[in-house]
Design a protein around this motif. Sequence first.
Motif, mmCIF file in Angstrom:
data_model
loop_
_atom_site.group_PDB
_atom_site.id
_atom_site.type_symbol
_atom_site.label_atom_id
_atom_site.label_comp_id
_atom_site.label_asym_id
_atom_site.label_seq_id
_atom_site.Cartn_x
_atom_site.Cartn_y
_atom_site.Cartn_z
ATOM 1 N N LEU A 30 -28.539 -69.648 -24.467
ATOM 2 C CA LEU A 30 -27.574 -69.031 -25.375
ATOM 3 C C LEU A 30 -27.034 -67.715 -24.818
ATOM 4 O O LEU A 30 -25.851 -67.398 -25.000
ATOM 5 N N ALA A 31 -27.878 -66.959 -24.111
ATOM 6 C CA ALA A 31 -27.417 -65.706 -23.498
ATOM 7 C C ALA A 31 -26.370 -65.982 -22.420
ATOM 8 O O ALA A 31 -25.358 -65.279 -22.321
ATOM 9 N N ALA A 32 -26.598 -67.017 -21.605
ATOM 10 C CA ALA A 32 -25.641 -67.363 -20.556
ATOM 11 C C ALA A 32 -24.318 -67.830 -21.153
ATOM 12 O O ALA A 32 -23.240 -67.475 -20.672
ATOM 13 N N VAL A 33 -24.397 -68.619 -22.226
ATOM 14 C CA VAL A 33 -23.188 -69.093 -22.900
ATOM 15 C C VAL A 33 -22.433 -67.908 -23.502
ATOM 16 O O VAL A 33 -21.220 -67.778 -23.327
ATOM 17 N N VAL A 38 -18.008 -63.869 -23.746
ATOM 18 C CA VAL A 38 -17.579 -62.470 -23.797
ATOM 19 C C VAL A 38 -16.722 -62.137 -22.576
ATOM 20 O O VAL A 38 -15.672 -61.491 -22.699
ATOM 21 N N ASP A 39 -17.161 -62.582 -21.393
ATOM 22 C CA ASP A 39 -16.423 -62.305 -20.162
ATOM 23 C C ASP A 39 -15.007 -62.875 -20.201
ATOM 24 O O ASP A 39 -14.052 -62.231 -19.772
ATOM 25 N N GLU A 40 -14.884 -64.096 -20.689
ATOM 26 C CA GLU A 40 -13.588 -64.779 -20.670
ATOM 27 C C GLU A 40 -12.839 -64.691 -22.002
ATOM 28 O O GLU A 40 -11.728 -65.204 -22.115
ATOM 29 N N THR A 47 -18.104 -79.177 -23.073
ATOM 30 C CA THR A 47 -17.954 -79.365 -21.631
ATOM 31 C C THR A 47 -18.247 -78.077 -20.881
ATOM 32 O O THR A 47 -18.924 -78.077 -19.856
ATOM 33 N N GLN A 48 -17.753 -76.968 -21.408
ATOM 34 C CA GLN A 48 -17.982 -75.676 -20.763
ATOM 35 C C GLN A 48 -19.435 -75.234 -20.901
ATOM 36 O O GLN A 48 -19.987 -74.627 -19.985
ATOM 37 N N VAL A 49 -20.070 -75.547 -22.031
ATOM 38 C CA VAL A 49 -21.489 -75.228 -22.215
ATOM 39 C C VAL A 49 -22.321 -76.021 -21.209
ATOM 40 O O VAL A 49 -23.254 -75.492 -20.598
#
Length: 148
Positions: A30-33, A38-40, A47-49
Motif C-alpha cells: 500500500l505504501a508503494a501504491v 502521490v508522485d503522479e 493494472t497500475q497496481v
Amino acid sequence: MSLKARITDDMKDAMRAKDKDRLTAIRLILAAVKQREVDERIELDDTQVIAVMDKMVKQRRESITQYEAAGRSDLAGKEAAELSIIQSYMPSALSTEELDTVITAAIAASGATSVRDMGKVMAAVKGQAQGRADMAQVSALIKSRLGG
C-alpha cells in the motif's frame, strides 16, 4: 471490488488477527501504491497496481539472490515471505504455451522481422504479460524468435 480495496481489507484483517508478517508486507504494498499515486497525482487502477507489485516482486527476487550470496539466510527468508504475500495478489502466471501464443500474436501484429523491432513486440506483449510473466524471460524469448 478493486485490487487496492481488497488489499486494504486484507490489511484490516491482518491487524485483527495480529499477523505481523502479513501486515508488514501488505503495508509495503500500500505504501508503494500510495507513493506512486502521490508522485503522479493520479488514482491507480488495477493494472497500475499490478505493475507496482510486479516491480516489488522483481526487487524481492534480486534481494533474495544477494542475501543468499552473502550468506544471510535470515534476511533472504524474510524477503521470501514478503515475496509470497505480494505474489498472492498477482494474477495467475501465464503458462509456457500461453506466453508463446501471446508472443506469436504480438510479432504478427507488429510485423516484426528482426531484433530491431523488439521494442514494438515488447510493448505489445507487456500489456498482456505484465505481472503474469517474468519480463526478462519474455524479452529473451522474443529476442530468440527474432533471430537475436
